[in-house]
Motif scaffolding. Structure first.
Motif, short mmCIF file in Angstrom:
data_model
loop_
_atom_site.label_atom_id
_atom_site.label_comp_id
_atom_site.label_asym_id
_atom_site.label_seq_id
_atom_site.Cartn_x
_atom_site.Cartn_y
_atom_site.Cartn_z
N LYS A 83 -2.71 54.85 -20.69
CA LYS A 83 -3.22 55.75 -19.65
C LYS A 83 -3.03 57.22 -20.01
CE LYS A 83 -1.57 52.31 -16.29
NZ LYS A 83 -0.58 52.07 -15.21
N TYR A 84 -2.29 57.52 -21.08
CA TYR A 84 -2.07 58.92 -21.45
C TYR A 84 -3.42 59.57 -21.74
CZ TYR A 84 2.85 57.60 -22.27
OH TYR A 84 4.14 57.15 -22.14
N PRO A 85 -3.66 60.77 -21.20
CA PRO A 85 -4.98 61.41 -21.37
C PRO A 85 -5.31 61.83 -22.79
CG PRO A 85 -3.43 62.92 -20.34
CD PRO A 85 -2.75 61.59 -20.38
N PHE A 86 -4.30 61.85 -23.67
CA PHE A 86 -4.54 62.30 -25.04
C PHE A 86 -4.70 61.16 -26.03
CE2 PHE A 86 -0.09 62.59 -23.82
CZ PHE A 86 0.51 61.70 -24.69
N LEU A 87 -4.65 59.90 -25.54
CA LEU A 87 -4.83 58.74 -26.40
C LEU A 87 -6.11 58.00 -26.06
CD1 LEU A 87 -1.27 57.08 -26.56
CD2 LEU A 87 -2.31 58.67 -28.19
N GLU A 88 -6.70 57.37 -27.06
CA GLU A 88 -7.85 56.51 -26.82
C GLU A 88 -7.82 55.33 -27.78
OE1 GLU A 88 -11.38 58.77 -27.43
OE2 GLU A 88 -11.04 59.06 -29.58
N VAL A 89 -8.37 54.19 -27.32
CA VAL A 89 -8.46 53.00 -28.16
C VAL A 89 -9.54 53.24 -29.21
CG1 VAL A 89 -8.94 50.52 -28.19
CG2 VAL A 89 -7.71 51.52 -26.26
N VAL A 90 -9.27 52.82 -30.45
CA VAL A 90 -10.24 52.97 -31.52
C VAL A 90 -11.24 51.81 -31.45
CG1 VAL A 90 -10.58 53.15 -34.01
CG2 VAL A 90 -8.50 54.07 -32.96
N LYS A 91 -12.52 52.14 -31.54
CA LYS A 91 -13.58 51.13 -31.51
C LYS A 91 -14.19 50.97 -32.89
CE LYS A 91 -13.50 50.84 -26.91
NZ LYS A 91 -13.17 49.59 -26.17
N ASP A 92 -14.66 49.75 -33.18
CA ASP A 92 -15.36 49.54 -34.45
C ASP A 92 -16.84 49.85 -34.28
OD1 ASP A 92 -16.54 47.37 -33.16
OD2 ASP A 92 -15.27 45.87 -34.14
N ALA A 93 -17.63 49.59 -35.31
CA ALA A 93 -19.06 49.93 -35.29
C ALA A 93 -19.82 49.17 -34.20
CB ALA A 93 -19.67 49.65 -36.65
N GLY B 18 -18.50 48.54 -31.25
CA GLY B 18 -17.97 48.92 -29.94
C GLY B 18 -16.81 48.08 -29.48
N LYS B 19 -16.29 47.22 -30.38
CA LYS B 19 -15.14 46.40 -30.02
C LYS B 19 -13.84 47.09 -30.41
CE LYS B 19 -17.52 41.94 -30.43
NZ LYS B 19 -17.50 40.60 -31.10
N ASN B 20 -12.75 46.75 -29.71
CA ASN B 20 -11.46 47.33 -30.03
C ASN B 20 -11.03 46.97 -31.45
OD1 ASN B 20 -11.35 48.28 -27.42
ND2 ASN B 20 -9.96 46.68 -26.69
N LYS B 21 -10.62 47.99 -32.20
CA LYS B 21 -10.07 47.73 -33.53
C LYS B 21 -8.63 47.26 -33.39
CE LYS B 21 -10.88 50.14 -37.19
NZ LYS B 21 -11.00 51.24 -38.18
N THR B 22 -8.22 46.30 -34.20
CA THR B 22 -6.87 45.75 -34.10
C THR B 22 -6.23 45.64 -35.48
OG1 THR B 22 -7.65 43.47 -34.25
CG2 THR B 22 -7.46 44.43 -32.03
N THR B 23 -4.92 45.37 -35.49
CA THR B 23 -4.18 45.18 -36.72
C THR B 23 -3.01 44.24 -36.47
OG1 THR B 23 -2.95 46.30 -38.51
CG2 THR B 23 -2.67 47.15 -36.29
N THR B 24 -2.50 43.61 -37.52
CA THR B 24 -1.27 42.81 -37.44
C THR B 24 -0.15 43.51 -38.20
OG1 THR B 24 -1.96 41.50 -39.36
CG2 THR B 24 -2.49 40.62 -37.17
N ARG B 25 -0.30 44.81 -38.40
CA ARG B 25 0.68 45.59 -39.16
C ARG B 25 2.06 45.59 -38.50
NH1 ARG B 25 -2.30 50.43 -39.90
NH2 ARG B 25 -1.41 51.34 -38.01
N THR B 26 2.09 45.60 -37.17
CA THR B 26 3.37 45.72 -36.47
C THR B 26 3.66 44.54 -35.54
OG1 THR B 26 2.31 47.02 -34.71
CG2 THR B 26 3.29 48.24 -36.53
#
Length: 263
Positions: free
Chosen positions: A223-233, A235-243
């Motif tokens: 909900k922080y106004p300075f963050l946004e979810v990254v979308k792929d080409a 329009g879907k949410n980009k994800t990772t299993t890095r953490t």
């Protein structure tokens, strides 16, 4: 009525000899980075806030004993007549550590009599924030025999030159405040990061319950106004299993400048 008819005549007869002036004017620079270490697969990183220090050479360029030689110190040196304190800070940083092209923030003036054995030396202090990769090329040069990164706990065990213990303590306070009150944390993170990576950085400078509690942070941070979810080409949410073993959303900072107000 004074004895000089105008400013020009006054300046022609002006002498600074009646004033006590400093014996030198210097710039000191606190360069910070955050090390993110991924010690286990699918686990959040371990973060360490570190400061770059130089070890002063035992002898100077002329082969004479160096003042405070062998002690650890902030990079820095004397301001030349044609320079501003900021210009001198940029030059000295490159000369002593080979680090260049970084943005400096001024945070203090140090002018206590007795702070330097050579006389009354006034110093302007600056700090900079860089990624760890930026400091990989660091190397001691000119007036320094070593250049290393230290945590705050490690700094307190060092024998420091001049009044650099005080300057460094002030610099650590300033950087911690900036991480919490501005979007400067993005300088330490990948361009696209998980919330656990952001939380690892914030935990270096705060014990706020909303950040310490993992579930609360994961719930509130999107909900922080300075963050946004990254979308792929598509329009879907980009994800990772890095953490984490499960796919986790990636976030990035928006172009946003927070304004702090007591109201």
């Amino acid at each position: 009525m004074g004895k000089y008819k105008d400013e020009k005549e006054m300046l022609e007869n002006y002498s600074s000899n009646k004033y006590v002036t400093p014996d030198g004017y210097t710039s000191d620079i606190a360069v910070f980075t955050i090390e993110l270490r991924y010690l286990e697969e699918h686990k959040p990183p371990v973060a360490n806030l570190k400061l770059m220090l130089i070890q002063r050479s035992e002898v100077d360029a002329e082969g004479e004993p160096n003042i405070e030689g062998g002690k650890w110190a902030l990079p820095g040196g004397f301001v030349k007549p044609h320079e501003t304190a900021r210009m001198a800070a940029i030059r000295e940083l490159q000369e002593e550590t080979s680090v260049k092209n970084i943005h400096l923030h001024h945070f203090g003036v140090y002018d206590d009599p007795g702070r330097d054995k050579r006389g009354w030396i006034i110093s302007n202090a600056f700090y900079a924030i860089v990624t760890e990769d930026y400091l990989l090329e660091r190397k001691a040069a000119y007036d320094a025999q070593n250049v290393e990164l230290f945590t705050w706990e490690e700094v307190q065990k060092l024998q420091l030159a001049f009044d650099h213990q005080k300057i460094i303590a002030d610099a650590f306070k300033m950087i911690k405040k900036d991480i919490l009150q501005t979007t400067v944390a993005k300088e330490f993170l990948p361009k696209e990061f998980t919330l656990s990576e952001l939380r690892s950085v914030l935990l270096l400078v705060t014990n706020d319950p909303g950040i310490v509690n993992d579930s609360s942070f994961v719930r509130d941070a999107p909900k922080y106004p300075f963050l946004e979810v990254v979308k792929d080409a598509k329009g879907k949410n980009k994800t990772t299993t890095r953490t984490a073993k499960r796919s986790t959303r990636l976030f990035r900072y928006k172009e946003f400048e927070p304004i702090n107000s007591i109201y």
